[in-house]
Scaffold this active site. Structure first.
Site, short mmCIF file in Angstrom:
data_model
loop_
_atom_site.label_atom_id
_atom_site.label_comp_id
_atom_site.label_asym_id
_atom_site.label_seq_id
_atom_site.Cartn_x
_atom_site.Cartn_y
_atom_site.Cartn_z
N TYR A 1 0.92 -1.56 -0.15
CA TYR A 1 -0.38 -0.16 0.07
C TYR A 1 0.77 1.24 0.24
O TYR A 1 0.53 1.92 -0.35
CB TYR A 1 -0.63 -0.23 1.30
CG TYR A 1 -1.78 1.11 1.48
CD1 TYR A 1 -3.06 1.07 0.26
CD2 TYR A 1 -1.76 2.39 2.02
CE1 TYR A 1 -4.09 1.48 0.66
CE2 TYR A 1 -2.08 3.18 2.88
CZ TYR A 1 -3.75 3.20 1.62
OH TYR A 1 -4.65 4.03 1.65
N LYS B 1 0.80 3.98 -3.34
CA LYS B 1 0.69 5.40 -2.47
C LYS B 1 1.59 6.43 -2.76
O LYS B 1 1.30 6.89 -2.66
CB LYS B 1 -0.05 5.45 -0.66
CG LYS B 1 -1.47 5.03 -1.27
CD LYS B 1 -2.62 5.03 -1.88
CE LYS B 1 -4.47 4.97 -1.26
NZ LYS B 1 -5.07 5.53 -2.35
P1 NAP Z 1 -13.38 1.94 1.26
O1 NAP Z 1 -14.54 2.78 2.63
O2 NAP Z 1 -12.54 0.87 1.56
O3 NAP Z 1 -14.07 2.71 -0.14
C1 NAP Z 1 -13.55 2.12 -1.24
C2 NAP Z 1 -13.74 1.75 -2.14
O4 NAP Z 1 -13.75 1.59 -3.32
C3 NAP Z 1 -15.54 0.55 -1.74
O5 NAP Z 1 -16.53 1.25 -2.40
C4 NAP Z 1 -14.41 -0.19 -2.57
O6 NAP Z 1 -15.75 -1.09 -2.90
C5 NAP Z 1 -14.14 0.01 -3.39
N1 NAP Z 1 -13.24 -0.80 -4.67
C6 NAP Z 1 -12.16 -1.30 -4.24
N2 NAP Z 1 -11.38 -1.52 -5.46
C7 NAP Z 1 -12.30 -1.18 -6.61
C8 NAP Z 1 -12.07 -1.27 -7.49
N3 NAP Z 1 -11.01 -2.50 -8.28
N4 NAP Z 1 -12.85 -0.36 -8.73
C9 NAP Z 1 -13.64 0.60 -8.43
N5 NAP Z 1 -14.50 0.18 -6.95
C10 NAP Z 1 -13.24 -0.74 -6.13
O7 NAP Z 1 -11.66 3.00 1.77
P2 NAP Z 1 -11.80 4.39 2.17
O8 NAP Z 1 -11.56 4.53 3.63
O9 NAP Z 1 -13.21 5.25 1.79
O10 NAP Z 1 -10.47 5.39 1.22
C11 NAP Z 1 -11.08 5.98 0.24
C12 NAP Z 1 -9.36 6.15 -1.00
O11 NAP Z 1 -9.00 6.61 0.02
C13 NAP Z 1 -8.30 4.58 -0.57
O12 NAP Z 1 -7.53 5.19 -1.73
C14 NAP Z 1 -7.66 4.35 0.38
O13 NAP Z 1 -6.46 4.29 0.15
C15 NAP Z 1 -7.46 6.28 0.66
N6 NAP Z 1 -7.14 6.99 2.13
C16 NAP Z 1 -8.26 5.98 3.00
C17 NAP Z 1 -7.74 6.01 4.33
C18 NAP Z 1 -8.59 5.91 5.23
O14 NAP Z 1 -7.97 5.78 7.03
N7 NAP Z 1 -9.93 5.23 5.28
C19 NAP Z 1 -6.38 7.17 4.58
C20 NAP Z 1 -5.69 7.21 3.64
C21 NAP Z 1 -5.57 7.38 2.18
P3 NAP Z 1 -16.33 -2.18 -2.36
O15 NAP Z 1 -16.95 -2.07 -0.82
O16 NAP Z 1 -16.82 -3.38 -3.46
O17 NAP Z 1 -14.82 -3.06 -2.31
#
Ligand code: NAP
Length: 249
Positions: free
Chosen positions: A150, A154
């Site tokens: 990851y 990133k």
């Molecule tokens: P999340 O709640 O897990 O949501 C991610 C979404 O992406 C889910 O709806 C998932 O669908 C979808 N997804 C996964 N693989 C996919 C694919 N191949 N094609 C299309 N959609 C796909 O994550 P989040 O926390 O909102 O994170 C969003 C972004 O922010 C990510 O890039 C993550 O790495 C980044 N981020 C998050 C955090 C944090 O603390 N939450 C921190 C830093 C960065 P499914 O549910 O069907 O798998």
């Protein structure tokens, strides 16, 4: 003129908040996620608030699916000029226990996904003489135990962002990255489960280390994405904005 935005991974979490925010900013929004049905809540929330949205099921790592998704958005909403590459997954493990499949899965969704989406959209942006691409990086790009895959993805998003900013700048397209710290979503809930800590305790312990004294919420990230997408942010490009309640996580 209504502009069209695509947000990937917008069924929930940060993507859903970003889709709602861009709709409130006046965009018609394509809510893209793996499962079209899972996008219904985000689309309904946008419609209830008086906005316009379309649910599109697509795996961003699948070349044909990406082409079909962008074509469908163009036909049903209009030519997209804003793209938020937000879809993401975790496959955490210490390096010695990390499978090649878990390495590839993370690279495919974050890097290949952002590449395919970002390659499909600029023809519309160039035609419009306007475009915004925002990529989701993370404080994990700075290094995080158990996240070799990851963190590499990133950090890769940051180099990708800066390169696209150089290539697409002459066409009126800015490309920036938002690097969130700890945000309360299903993704961080899954991390708490993996380490065997109740989510509330996990959030409270993490918040203690955050200078502003609270965990991030999806709307905190949506606000930063919204800024980069503004018409008057056209001189801001190739930047990585850490949104982490302090200088870093
Ligand atoms: P999340 O709640 O897990 O949501 C991610 C979404 O992406 C889910 O709806 C998932 O669908 C979808 N997804 C996964 N693989 C996919 C694919 N191949 N094609 C299309 N959609 C796909 O994550 P989040 O926390 O909102 O994170 C969003 C972004 O922010 C990510 O890039 C993550 O790495 C980044 N981020 C998050 C955090 C944090 O603390 N939450 C921190 C830093 C960065 P499914 O549910 O069907 O798998």
């Amino acid at each position: 003129m209504t502009r069209i935005a695509i947000v990937t991974g917008a069924a929930r979490g940060i993507g859903a908040a970003t889709a709602r925010r861009l709709a409130a900013d006046g965009y018609a929004v394509a809510v893209v996620d793996l499962d079209e049905a899972a996008c219904a809540d985000t689309v309904a929330a946008i419609a209830e608030a008086g906005g316009r949205a379309l649910a599109v099921g697509a795996d961003v790592a699948d070349e044909d699916a990406v082409t079909a998704a962008v074509d469908r958005v163009t036909a049903e909403l209009g030519a997209p000029t804003v793209l938020v590459n937000n879809a993401g997954i975790l496959r955490d493990n210490l390096l010695f226990k990390m499978s090649a499949d878990d390495w590839d899965a993370v690279m495919n969704v974050h890097l290949r996904g952002a590449f395919l989406m970002s390659r499909a959209v600029p023809r519309h942006q160039v035609e419009a003489g306007f475009g915004r691409i925002v990529n989701l990086s993370s404080t994990s790009a700075l290094g995080n135990r158990g996240q070799a895959n990851y963190a590499a993805a990133k950090a890769g998003m940051q180099g990708f962002t800066k390169t696209l900013a150089i290539e697409l700048g002459p066409f009126g397209v800015t490309v920036n990255a938002v690097a969130p710290g700890f945000i309360v979503t299903d993704m961080t809930r899954a991390t708490a489960e993996r380490v065997g800590v109740p989510f509330d305790d996990f959030v409270a312990a993490t918040a203690k280390e955050i200078p502003v004294g609270r965990p991030g919420q999806p709307d905190d990230i949506a606000a930063a994405v919204s800024f980069f997408c503004r018409e008057d942010a056209g001189f801001v490009s190739g930047q990585v904005l850490y949104v982490a309640g302090g200088p870093r996580a």
